[in-house]
Scaffold this active site. Structure first.
Site: not given
Ligand code: BGC
Length: 730
Positions: A297
């Site tokens: 993540d």
């Molecule tokens: C989130 C993810 C997401 C990523 C990119 C993160 O803050 O937890 O779910 O895919 O950002 O947007």
């Protein structure tokens, strides 16, 4: 109800985009395949990735591991210029593909996309075919916007209804969540992108922000500091993980085969998820045989101090840029033999395997071309999901509204003129929106429609009194990064005291219908004082139309709750225990309720919910009969006993006996469900399968029940008229 011309078009579009074009553009990495064995399309993506990995320099391999300049996209995988392999962009969520960020650069400003209903709405459809169609629709948009990968779906179980991302997942049940995630992945990947199943694992809260400063609609990314998603350590039993939290991932991986899995921010029983040997090496790779890409993540999913664990345990790609996986850190570790080059090759192969499967060599996505999107067809899909996901919770007879009588409608509530959606990476700037008030005013069956968005209760009541029907539109606001502080409709305070508004209107108008647009459960203390309650979730860009059509009966309500709606917060498994939620000062969250999550808790404790898991009314009625139970499954009959066509959603639950150390057993656990459309008087025989795994608990391994298994079928977790048994029952 599905049929309709635009929807049929959408199905055709979805079917058409299941085939990747086979003609390669002259500029692709494989336009001239001479000396490039990885260009052989007769080979599978894994073999091609192996061949390409072999051709790379160590420097090229290292740049692939740590994300790349992503420009307007959420993330990117580095190109290999020497071999003509382009950059691979990734973005989006199962709600839609919001990138690229708008030219004005404002926070949350995004270019437009089809906004799908929240995954909680999709789960409420209990219809994997719709999940596949939704996935195909978002996947198609992702690809047309130049993406190789799509950052969804999320299969995190809703443990606490406060969770700021409740709307982004499929609710509280592992079976339903797994089915929906798998189908969504199948649809999306068939549209020519790889998906990233997230957030692996035990990612169930964002954290509480007592100041409530961020995480508002003005700044749609919260920052919960108590039990923060970036820090908390979930202390959870292996059994609860396997049966509840990991199970949807396992199903989605087995049946959906996602190109990628995104590991979570939080820690699980000590290590961070993206560094966890147990989660990555033992469960994901060894037990489930997953050989796809694991990406972190964003920004703080990986940590430099954990670099050895990340690398050895199976994190392939750090997103969105290299910190732990910076070449300056990795290169000496490889040279010194601390990290093995064979493992570097594995990481590279898995990254390439995902991008090759999405066409990076033969037919790369991009550049972004919004004009190629079938805006109308996708709008129809968004509306179809919204319509099928609406859950009718209460109806004393006011619904469906009588179009012939042209009722005078008062549409009330500060949220009536606005569409409702969640914040964070699951937000989308929609191509269009249709708020409930607009849709009701435009409905041909409506008489005079008065829209009054005042918070003044006396004023709202007097408008309601002058109409035949009052429709009060209320909402919550959920966003990534921060949890909700309470479950009432006064929380957050943005829309005033919506509970009191409902009470004032209901006192003035007996035909009061409440339309709730929320990502997950809200408390409904007024529910017995109103004539009808309609749960619309965050219904996506066509949500107002969908809800109006259900109110008028153009569409039969056919959604069922994928989440228990509690009477009060004190009934939740985490109530009164900071240890359980949001966690200790040291950011430790104790999952002491074990497997008793959602309805499993309410059933085990004998607590009556406001509305139970699996529940939803329709405008007709159904009867269940003739249950036959065998080792392989159950067969029964369901009949439409009313006067209108409608959808039954028969559900199969099992009650397992104690199995080894698994002595605490939820009274009932969902093992199957099917949505069945029936004409008045029509009866259908339904068969739902049972597998060995359905009859097993985790006790150091999956152990099948040897004692008496109770089996039940019915209309919800609390309405199970058909009962039977399996196995050694006295
Ligand atoms: C989130 C993810 C997401 C990523 C990119 C993160 O803050 O937890 O779910 O895919 O950002 O947007």
């Amino acid at each position: 109800m599905l049929p309709g011309r635009s929807l049929r078009t959408a199905f055709a579009v979805a079917a058409a985009c299941t085939l990747l074009p086979t003609t390669a553009a002259a500029t692709t990495a494989c336009a001239d395949p001479t000396g490039r064995p990885w260009c052989d399309r007769a080979q599978d993506a894994d073999t091609r990735a192996r061949l390409l990995t072999r051709a790379l320099t160590t420097g090229e391999k290292l740049t692939l591991l740590g994300g790349y300049r992503s420009g307007d996209y959420a993330g990117a995988i580095a190109p290999i210029p020497r071999l003509g392999v382009p950059v691979a962009y990734v973005d989006g969520s199962s709600i839609g593909v919001g990138q690229p960020v708008s030219a004005d650069g404002r926070i949350g400003g995004k270019n437009r996309a089809t906004q799908m209903p929240s995954p909680t709405a999709l789960a409420a459809t209990f219809d994997p075919a719709l999940a596949r169609l939704a996935g195909a629709t978002v996947g198609d948009e992702a690809r047309k916007k130049g993406n190789t990968g799509l950052l969804g779906p999320a299969a995190d179980i809703m443990r606490v209804p406060y969770g700021g991302r409740t709307f982004e997942s499929f609710g509280e049940d592992p079976h339903l969540s797994g089915q929906m995630a798998a189908a969504w992945i199948q649809g999306a990947q068939a549209a020519g992108v790889f998906t990233s199943l997230k957030h692996y694992a035990v990612n169930n809260q964002e954290g509480r922000d007592p100041t409530q400063k961020l995480g508002t609609e003005a700044f749609p990314l919260g920052f919960g500091t108590q039990g923060s998603r970036y820090l908390y350590n979930a202390v959870v039993s292996e059994r609860a993980m396997r049966e509840i939290y990991l199970a949807p991932f396992e199903t989605a991986i087995r049946d959906g085969r996602p190109g990628s899995v995104m590991c979570a921010y939080n820690r699980v029983n000590g290590p961070y998820a993206c560094a966890s040997r147990h989660l990555l090496a033992d469960v994901l790779r060894r037990d489930w045989g997953y050989d796809g890409l694991v990406m972190s993540d964003w920004i703080v999913g990986a940590h430099p101090w954990d670099v050895l664990a990340h690398f050895r345990n199976g994190l392939d790609l750090e997103m969105p840029s290299p910190v732990a996986y910076s070449p300056a850190l990795l290169r000496p570790l490889l040279q010194l033999g601390v990290l093995r080059t064979a493992q570097l090759d594995d990481h590279v192969r898995r990254i390439l395997r995902a991008t090759i499967s999405a066409g990076i060599l033969d037919d790369p996505a991009g550049p972004s071309d919004e004009s190629a999107i079938d805006v109308e067809g996708h709008d129809a899909v968004s509306r179809a999901v919204a319509e099928a996901g609406v859950v009718l919770l209460r109806n004393t007879g006011v619904l469906p509204l009588q179009a012939g009588a042209a009722p005078r409608i008062a549409v009330l509530g500060p949220a009536a003129r606005r569409s409702a959606s969640g914040g964070g990476s699951g937000s989308v700037r929609p191509f269009r929106t249709v708020p409930v008030a607009t849709a009701l005013a435009a409905h041909p069956g409506a008489g005079a429609v008065t829209v009054e968005t005042t918070r003044d209760r006396a004023r709202a009541a007097s408008v309601a009194r002058a109409a035949d029907v009052a429709v009060v539109v209320v909402r919550d606001y959920e966003t990534e990064g921060a949890d909700r502080l309470c479950l009432t409709l006064r929380c957050p305070p943005t829309y005033g005291d919506q509970d009191a508004l409902i009470d004032a209107v209901a006192a003035a108008q007996p035909n009061t219908v409440v339309v709730v647009q929320s990502g997950g459960p809200v408390l409904m203390p007024w529910r017995d004082r109103v004539a009808a309650v309609v749960q619309g979730w965050y219904p996506g860009q066509a949500g107002g139309t969908a809800i109006a059509r259900v109110l008028f009966g153009d569409v039969e309500p056919s959604g069922r709750l994928p989440i228990t709606f509690p009477v009060r917060e004190a009934d939740l498994p985490t109530a009164g225990s900071a240890l359980r939620y949001p966690g200790t000062a040291a950011q430790t969250v104790h999952y002491e309720e074990g497997v008793l999550v959602g309805y499993r808790w309410f059933d085990a404790r004998g607590i009556a919910p406001a509305y139970p898991f699996g529940f939803g009314l329709s405008y007709t009625s159904f009867a269940y009969a003739d249950l036959r139970v065998t080792e392989d499954g159950v067969t029964f009959a369901v009949r439409n006993t009313g006067a209108r066509r409608g959808a039954a959603v028969p559900q199969l639950y099992v009650g397992l006996p104690p199995i080894g150390s698994a002595t605490v057993q939820p009274p009932w656990q969902l093992r199957g469900a099917e949505k069945v459309w029936l004409d008045p008087g029509e009866q259908r025989e339904i068969t739902l399968p049972l597998t060995d795994r359905d009859l097993s608990s985790w006790d150091g391994g999956w152990k099948r029940a040897t004692g008496c298994v109770r089996v039940a079928v019915g209309a919800s977790s609390r309405d199970l008229p058909l009962r039977g048994t399996l196995g050694a029952c006295e």
